[in-house]
Design a protein around this motif. Structure first.
Motif, PDB file in Angstrom:
ATOM      1  N   GLY A  64       0.779  -1.229   0.000  1.00 25.52           N
ATOM      2  CA  GLY A  64       0.000   0.000   0.000  1.00 25.52           C
ATOM      3  C   GLY A  64       0.809   1.275   0.000  1.00 25.52           C
ATOM      4  N   LEU A  65       2.119   1.167  -0.243  1.00 25.46           N
ATOM      5  CA  LEU A  65       2.967   2.358  -0.222  1.00 25.46           C
ATOM      6  C   LEU A  65       3.046   3.026  -1.595  1.00 25.46           C
ATOM      7  N   LEU A  66       2.708   2.299  -2.641  1.00 21.91           N
ATOM      8  CA  LEU A  66       2.545   2.853  -3.982  1.00 21.91           C
ATOM      9  C   LEU A  66       1.202   2.388  -4.529  1.00 21.91           C
ATOM     10  N   TRP A  67       0.704   3.132  -5.493  1.00 22.70           N
ATOM     11  CA  TRP A  67      -0.580   2.805  -6.123  1.00 22.70           C
ATOM     12  C   TRP A  67      -0.422   2.946  -7.638  1.00 22.70           C
ATOM     13  N   ALA A  68      -0.648   1.859  -8.358  1.00 24.28           N
ATOM     14  CA  ALA A  68      -0.452   1.854  -9.813  1.00 24.28           C
ATOM     15  C   ALA A  68      -1.629   2.510 -10.527  1.00 24.28           C
ATOM     16  N   THR A  69      -1.322   3.427 -11.443  1.00 29.68           N
ATOM     17  CA  THR A  69      -2.331   4.067 -12.278  1.00 29.68           C
ATOM     18  C   THR A  69      -1.825   4.095 -13.716  1.00 29.68           C
ATOM     19  N   ALA A  70      -2.675   4.556 -14.632  1.00 30.99           N
ATOM     20  CA  ALA A  70      -2.270   4.655 -16.028  1.00 30.99           C
ATOM     21  C   ALA A  70      -1.173   5.687 -16.223  1.00 30.99           C
ATOM     22  N   HIS A  71      -0.993   6.588 -15.250  1.00 33.28           N
ATOM     23  CA  HIS A  71       0.006   7.653 -15.365  1.00 33.28           C
ATOM     24  C   HIS A  71       1.282   7.337 -14.591  1.00 33.28           C
ATOM     25  N   GLY A  72       1.343   6.160 -13.990  1.00 35.10           N
ATOM     26  CA  GLY A  72       2.513   5.793 -13.211  1.00 35.10           C
ATOM     27  C   GLY A  72       2.117   5.441 -11.788  1.00 35.10           C
ATOM     28  N   TYR A  73       3.102   5.395 -10.920  1.00 35.26           N
ATOM     29  CA  TYR A  73       2.871   5.021  -9.525  1.00 35.26           C
ATOM     30  C   TYR A  73       2.712   6.259  -8.650  1.00 35.26           C
ATOM     31  N   LEU A  74       1.604   6.279  -7.891  1.00 32.69           N
ATOM     32  CA  LEU A  74       1.329   7.354  -6.950  1.00 32.69           C
ATOM     33  C   LEU A  74       1.670   6.897  -5.532  1.00 32.69           C
ATOM     34  N   ALA A  75       1.742   7.849  -4.605  1.00 29.39           N
ATOM     35  CA  ALA A  75       1.866   7.504  -3.189  1.00 29.39           C
ATOM     36  C   ALA A  75       0.647   6.682  -2.793  1.00 29.39           C
ATOM     37  N   GLY A  76       0.882   5.603  -2.071  1.00 31.35           N
ATOM     38  CA  GLY A  76      -0.196   4.683  -1.734  1.00 31.35           C
ATOM     39  C   GLY A  76      -0.973   5.071  -0.490  1.00 31.35           C
ATOM     40  N   PRO A  77      -2.153   4.480  -0.311  1.00 24.26           N
ATOM     41  CA  PRO A  77      -3.028   4.853   0.807  1.00 24.26           C
ATOM     42  C   PRO A  77      -2.471   4.492   2.180  1.00 24.26           C
ATOM     43  N   SER A  78      -1.589   3.487   2.268  1.00 28.41           N
ATOM     44  CA  SER A  78      -1.040   3.122   3.579  1.00 28.41           C
ATOM     45  C   SER A  78      -0.185   4.229   4.175  1.00 28.41           C
ATOM     46  N   LEU A  79       0.306   5.135   3.315  1.00 30.99           N
ATOM     47  CA  LEU A  79       1.104   6.256   3.823  1.00 30.99           C
ATOM     48  C   LEU A  79       0.270   7.206   4.666  1.00 30.99           C
ATOM     49  N   TRP A  80      -1.068   7.183   4.484  1.00 31.79           N
ATOM     50  CA  TRP A  80      -1.928   8.049   5.289  1.00 31.79           C
ATOM     51  C   TRP A  80      -1.767   7.741   6.769  1.00 31.79           C
ATOM     52  N   ARG A  81      -1.685   6.445   7.107  1.00 33.12           N
ATOM     53  CA  ARG A  81      -1.565   6.073   8.514  1.00 33.12           C
ATOM     54  C   ARG A  81      -0.269   6.614   9.102  1.00 33.12           C
ATOM     55  N   TRP A  82       0.833   6.474   8.351  1.00 29.21           N
ATOM     56  CA  TRP A  82       2.116   6.960   8.846  1.00 29.21           C
ATOM     57  C   TRP A  82       2.140   8.475   8.910  1.00 29.21           C
ATOM     58  N   ALA A  83       1.498   9.105   7.923  1.00 29.84           N
ATOM     59  CA  ALA A  83       1.432  10.570   7.939  1.00 29.84           C
ATOM     60  C   ALA A  83       0.663  11.054   9.163  1.00 29.84           C
TER      61      ALA A  83
END
Length: 261
Positions: A64-83
């Protein structure tokens, strides 16, 4: 990537640490101006083999640390918890925030609070100047410790080995000059810089002491050098010293919100 037999013989622990560092490097490619990064960009900027990059990003995505999209890899939702956890530890108490806001309002320059991390200083809080021409860094930005008023006061408690490592990162590489500046600021109680890190930028900074009496942060006013003549520098130093004293008397420390507080 060519690998010598000596490197191939590294222990499992060494290999694991290297993989963790590579994952951190990949996450570090994401910025506000580049919220998504492609495999090709990661390969180009890290120098890693494509197969290695694919393996690492897949591991990061599964966790959950990266999230694959058509435009590349975004920051993943698991980073919300750490943030959220980081914000809970590093967000300033309301009275400290108000103190910084009043400094910025009264003196018309940006107020920053920095902490030391190895050979860098990290901005953990900021109150922006309202003037059109102003100095702004982002919360979480890492700046070098070899230059700038805030860096100088943060090094007050540094030993010779640490100062040598900081000097080695400097474009000047002058340990003697670095030590002299740190000693002068410690004796005076504040530091001033003019164009040390960036031309046309000046800053005045004072140390903030924690409960144990050691320097835990640097409080600074910064802005265009044209607005930092000697008389204003003295005014800024006095105001910052008073504010830092108030923080210390209130029992300031970091992380700013301890568990259970």
């Amino acid at each position: 990537m060519r690998t010598s037999s000596r490197v191939l013989a590294v222990t499992t622990d060494d290999s694991g640490v290297r993989s963790v560092q590579r994952c951190v490097d990949i996450l570090g490619l994401l910025t506000e101006s580049r919220p998504a990064v492609s495999v090709a960009e990661i390969v180009r900027e890290t120098g890693l083999a494509k197969t290695t990059v694919i393996r690492l990003v897949q591991t990061l995505e599964r966790n959950g640390l990266l999230w694959a999209t058509a435009h590349g890899y975004l920051a993943g939702p698991s980073l919300w918890r750490w943030a959220h956890l980081a914000r809970g530890s590093w967000e300033l108490p309301p009275e400290a925030t108000e103190l910084m806001r009043e400094l910025a309002r009264r003196h018309g320059e940006t107020v920053n609070l920095y902490v030391r991390r190895d050979v860098h200083r990290v901005c953990v809080a900021q109150q922006e100047s309202q003037q059109a021409l102003r100095h702004v860094v982002r919360i979480g930005d890492e700046l070098p410790l070899w230059g700038g008023a805030a860096a100088t006061v943060l090094l007050a408690d540094a030993d010779d080995e640490h100062l040598a490592r900081v000097a080695a990162t400097s474009p000047h590489g002058d340990l003697a000059t670095l030590r002299a500046g740190v000693d002068e600021a410690a004796a005076r109680g504040w530091a001033v810089s003019h164009g040390e890190r960036e031309a046309g930028l000046s800053a005045v900074a004072v140390p903030v002491q924690g409960r144990a009496g050691t320097v835990i942060a640097a409080l600074s006013l910064s802005g265009p050098s044209v607005r930092f003549p000697d008389e204003r520098v003295a005014e800024f130093a006095a105001a910052l010293t008073e504010a830092a004293g108030q923080l210390h008397r209130r029992g300031f420390d970091h992380p700013f919100r301890q568990a259970g507080s």
